[in-house]
Design a protein around this motif. Structure first.
Motif, PDB file in Angstrom:
ATOM      1  N   TRP A  78      92.864 -25.630 123.397  1.00 37.71           N
ATOM      2  CA  TRP A  78      91.869 -25.231 124.403  1.00 37.71           C
ATOM      3  C   TRP A  78      90.437 -25.309 123.880  1.00 37.71           C
ATOM      4  N   TRP A  79      90.263 -25.048 122.543  1.00 42.91           N
ATOM      5  CA  TRP A  79      88.890 -25.063 122.011  1.00 42.91           C
ATOM      6  C   TRP A  79      88.310 -26.485 122.026  1.00 42.91           C
ATOM      7  N   ASP A  82      88.569 -27.542 126.297  1.00 44.46           N
ATOM      8  CA  ASP A  82      87.712 -26.811 127.225  1.00 44.46           C
ATOM      9  C   ASP A  82      86.303 -26.587 126.678  1.00 44.46           C
ATOM     10  N   ASP A 100      91.557  -9.772 118.506  1.00 44.28           N
ATOM     11  CA  ASP A 100      90.505  -8.913 119.065  1.00 44.28           C
ATOM     12  C   ASP A 100      89.128  -9.523 118.842  1.00 44.28           C
ATOM     13  N   ALA A 103      88.642 -12.851 120.763  1.00 39.36           N
ATOM     14  CA  ALA A 103      88.460 -12.662 122.208  1.00 39.36           C
ATOM     15  C   ALA A 103      87.009 -12.296 122.530  1.00 39.36           C
ATOM     16  N   LYS A 104      86.346 -11.650 121.567  1.00 37.72           N
ATOM     17  CA  LYS A 104      84.930 -11.317 121.792  1.00 37.72           C
ATOM     18  C   LYS A 104      84.089 -12.592 121.863  1.00 37.72           C
ATOM     19  N   TYR A 106      85.553 -15.964 122.393  1.00 41.56           N
ATOM     20  CA  TYR A 106      86.040 -16.998 123.320  1.00 41.56           C
ATOM     21  C   TYR A 106      86.560 -16.439 124.643  1.00 41.56           C
ATOM     22  N   GLY A 107      86.683 -15.102 124.717  1.00 41.20           N
ATOM     23  CA  GLY A 107      87.266 -14.516 125.921  1.00 41.20           C
ATOM     24  C   GLY A 107      88.776 -14.411 125.792  1.00 41.20           C
ATOM     25  N   ASP A 108      89.459 -14.056 126.868  1.00 38.38           N
ATOM     26  CA  ASP A 108      90.890 -13.751 126.840  1.00 38.38           C
ATOM     27  C   ASP A 108      91.773 -14.936 126.460  1.00 38.38           C
ATOM     28  N   VAL A 109      91.255 -16.137 126.606  1.00 47.19           N
ATOM     29  CA  VAL A 109      92.032 -17.313 126.256  1.00 47.19           C
ATOM     30  C   VAL A 109      92.518 -17.234 124.804  1.00 47.19           C
ATOM     31  N   ARG A 111      93.756 -14.763 123.291  1.00 41.20           N
ATOM     32  CA  ARG A 111      94.979 -13.960 123.132  1.00 41.20           C
ATOM     33  C   ARG A 111      96.201 -14.634 123.758  1.00 41.20           C
ATOM     34  N   ARG A 112      95.976 -15.587 124.663  1.00 35.69           N
ATOM     35  CA  ARG A 112      97.077 -16.160 125.435  1.00 35.69           C
ATOM     36  C   ARG A 112      97.757 -17.304 124.692  1.00 35.69           C
TER      37      ARG A 112
END
Ligand SMILES: Cc1cc2nc3c(=O)[nH]c(=O)nc-3n(C[C@H](O)[C@H](O)[C@H](O)COP(=O)(O)OP(=O)(O)OC[C@H]3O[C@@H](n4cnc5c(N)ncnc54)[C@H](O)[C@@H]3O)c2cc1C
Length: 188
Positions: A78-79, A82, A100, A103-104, A106-109, A111-112
């Protein structure tokens, strides 16, 4: 090339260098050569005896960094796809903390879709015991001392360059060492 051998001592002789090492079976052996290029991490070089008091003391000056690295396997790149990121460093620690912290950024992606991960603490890795070192200044007498040979022993490593923590520094330093040996031998 001898793998899985641990250098225990480096000794200058009149006509060459002796390197004492423990082989993969635990047998103590001695290797001999005209010259030696000591390319161990700097803070480990400090433990190798017989190079003289000044040389043994010099590597203690810079501080080794307790570097770690953690890899995460995702189902999708994704990095790149996207965010169009193809390199770089995101500083963080073990997996939960990493997710944690990531996510700060890149956002929630972040963690998924995590499939696996691994991490390495270089401080705890034998024969490494740190990521890289930092000299307060390359003008330090200790740094300058190690840019010169100690008898027939030359030193090399990214730590003996202005590119510490980059392979480029290791290559430049290695080239300096072999060029110096070449010149010395060619000059007779
Ligand atoms: C987490 C991390 C990420 C990095 N990322 C990058 C990057 O993206 N790009 C980049 O260019 N550089 C990167 N680097 C830096 C790069 O790894 C170093 O610059 C390079 O490996 C230095 O090469 P070297 O030959 O000087 O030392 P090293 O690669 O450290 O080689 C020293 C060798 O000495 C061996 N040794 C130690 N003690 C003994 C002993 N007693 N007897 C025998 N052998 C011994 C060690 O096992 C090791 O193989 C990174 C480093 C770390 C720690």
């Amino acid at each position: 090339m001898r793998y899985r051998c641990e250098v225990r001592s480096i000794t200058n002789r009149e006509d060459g260098v002796e390197v004492g090492y423990r082989d993969r079976h635990g047998v103590l052996r001695v290797g001999r050569g005209d010259f030696c290029v000591a390319a161990l991490p700097l803070h480990l070089l400090a433990r190798i005896p017989h190079l003289g008091r000044e040389v043994t003391a010099a590597p203690v000056t810079p501080v080794p960094y307790p570097v770690g690295k953690l890899g995460i396997e995702y189902g999708r790149r994704w990095w790149e796809q996207d965010l169009r990121l193809y390199g770089g460093i995101t500083r963080n620690d073990r997996l939960r903390r990493t997710l944690d912290q990531g996510a700060k950024i890149y956002g929630d992606v972040f963690r998924r879709d995590v499939r696996a991960s691994f991490s390495v603490g270089w401080k705890r890795t034998p024969f490494s015991e740190g990521g890289w070192v930092e000299w307060a200044s390359p003008d330090l007498p200790e740094y300058r001392l190690l840019t010169r040979p100690a008898g027939r022993v030359y030193f090399a490593g990214d730590w003996l360059s202005h590119w510490i923590s980059w392979q480029n520094g290791a290559f430049l330093s290695a080239r300096d060492a072999v060029t110096a040996i070449h010149r010395r031998v060619a000059a007779g």
